[in-house]
Structures are given as structure tokens and as C-alpha cells.
Design a protein around this motif. Structure first.
Motif, mmCIF file in Angstrom:
data_model
loop_
_atom_site.group_PDB
_atom_site.id
_atom_site.type_symbol
_atom_site.label_atom_id
_atom_site.label_comp_id
_atom_site.label_asym_id
_atom_site.label_seq_id
_atom_site.Cartn_x
_atom_site.Cartn_y
_atom_site.Cartn_z
ATOM 1 N N LEU A 66 0.806 -1.209 0.000
ATOM 2 C CA LEU A 66 0.000 0.000 0.000
ATOM 3 C C LEU A 66 0.846 1.269 0.000
ATOM 4 C CD1 LEU A 66 -1.625 -2.177 2.104
ATOM 5 C CD2 LEU A 66 -3.281 -0.383 1.758
ATOM 6 N N HIS A 67 0.308 2.294 -0.649
ATOM 7 C CA HIS A 67 0.805 3.661 -0.527
ATOM 8 C C HIS A 67 -0.313 4.391 0.197
ATOM 9 C CE1 HIS A 67 2.756 7.444 -1.368
ATOM 10 N NE2 HIS A 67 1.609 7.904 -1.845
ATOM 11 N N ASP A 125 -3.529 4.631 1.764
ATOM 12 C CA ASP A 125 -4.707 3.758 1.704
ATOM 13 C C ASP A 125 -4.967 3.194 0.309
ATOM 14 O OD1 ASP A 125 -5.475 6.160 0.551
ATOM 15 O OD2 ASP A 125 -7.372 6.322 1.635
ATOM 16 N N LYS A 126 -4.030 3.385 -0.618
ATOM 17 C CA LYS A 126 -4.185 2.890 -1.986
ATOM 18 C C LYS A 126 -3.368 1.609 -2.179
ATOM 19 C CE LYS A 126 -3.450 3.965 -6.797
ATOM 20 N NZ LYS A 126 -2.579 4.630 -7.728
#
Length: 172
Positions: free
Chosen positions: A49-50, A52-53
């Protein structure tokens, strides 16, 4: 200049340039920073993840006793909890591997109270280097001793994307 000396020099230069290109297992990554790793054990998924993506997701194999959290060395369970990616092993017996900071202080206290060794050496890694072990692992889901396993091309990608110090959450 004599032709033989020139030929040997040219061969040596080609050999050195091949060394400079590096090991193909070590990819580079220039995308968004991986800020955390999440493993959902019941779904057999690992997410990079970055914030919350989700950048990437992978199918995983776990310890040979996948239900419940690791409590003792040799129990075949993959830990549950929050840890850090804390080391890399380019010479792993499982292609490449990145280490997880298990056991933490809470794990050690629980193991001490139970009178057991908490174990350690928990990694995200690729497939076994030995062909016969690799064939066996492909036939058996959840074949590790408590680690998280992915395919070799996937660990190469993860190895490039995930930096030491990244948080990893291992969820039931």
C-alpha cells in the motif's frame, strides 16, 4: 598492438560490462513509496500500500498450520500482529527474502509466560532454490514453516518496492 592482446582485452571488457549490469533479480522501482504491507491470512493475500491505496496484491502461501498466530518455534504458524520489515537476504535458500521483526516484545513475553521459545526468522520469500523442494512446494498450499511465500518473480518485485523500516500488518 597484437591481435591476440586486443582480443583478450575486448573479451575482458565485455565480461566487466556484464558484471556491471548486476543480478537480474535486483530490480529497480521508481513508483509511489510503499508505506505499508498488509497480509490477510484467511484470504491468502499480501497487499503493498501507498497510504490507503493498494499498489499491488499477491497470492501467498503461509505456514503449514495457517490458523492462529505463531506462539512457539516449530508450530508451523505465521505470526499475527504489527511488525517491521527489518532485513534483506539476497542469498536466501528461497530465491530472495525480506525479514519481518518477529518476535516483538509482546511475542517474547507471551512465549516466556508459556515457557516456550517464540521462534524467529520469519520472512516474505520466493520459492525454494532446490528443484525438488520447489516441485513439492507448488503441490502443497501453506508449505512454509511460518513465513509468507510468493512466486520468484513476485519476490523480486516486492524486494525492489519495499524498504527496510516499512510496517507490516499480519491479520487473521
Amino acid at each position: 598492438m597484437d591481435r591476440r592482446a586486443f582480443g583478450l582485452g575486448a573479451v575482458a571488457m565485455l565480461g566487466l560490462s556484464a558484471c556491471a549490469s548486476g543480478d537480474p533479480r535486483f530490480r529497480s522501482y521508481n513508483g509511489p513509496e510503499v508505506t505499508s504491507v498488509v497480509v490477510n491470512k484467511s484470504a491468502r493475500k499480501l497487499y503493498l500500500l501507498h497510504h490507503d491505496k493498494v499498489l499491488k496484491q499477491y497470492d501467498v502461501d503461509l505456514g503449514f498450520a495457517p490458523n492462529g498466530t505463531k506462539k512457539a518455534r516449530g508450530d508451523g504458524r505465521t505470526p499475527e500482529g504489527t511488525y517491521l520489515i527489518n532485513r534483506r537476504n539476497p542469498n536466501s535458500q528461497f530465491h530472495l527474502s525480506i525479514g519481518i521483526s518477529y518476535p516483538n516484545a509482546q511475542d517474547m513475553a507471551a512465549a516466556k509466560a508459556a515457557g516456550v521459545d517464540p521462534g524467529g526468522d520469519i520472512f516474505i520469500h520466493g520459492e525454494p532454490n532446490k528443484r525438488k523442494d520447489r516441485r513439492r512446494a507448488r503441490k502443497t498450499p501453506d508449505w512454509t514453516a511460518g513465513c509468507i511465500a510468493v512466486k520468484n518473480d513476485e519476490i523480486e518485485e516486492i524486494y525492489a518496492m519495499v524498504k527496510n523500516g516499512t510496517t507490516i500488518s499480519l491479520r487473521p
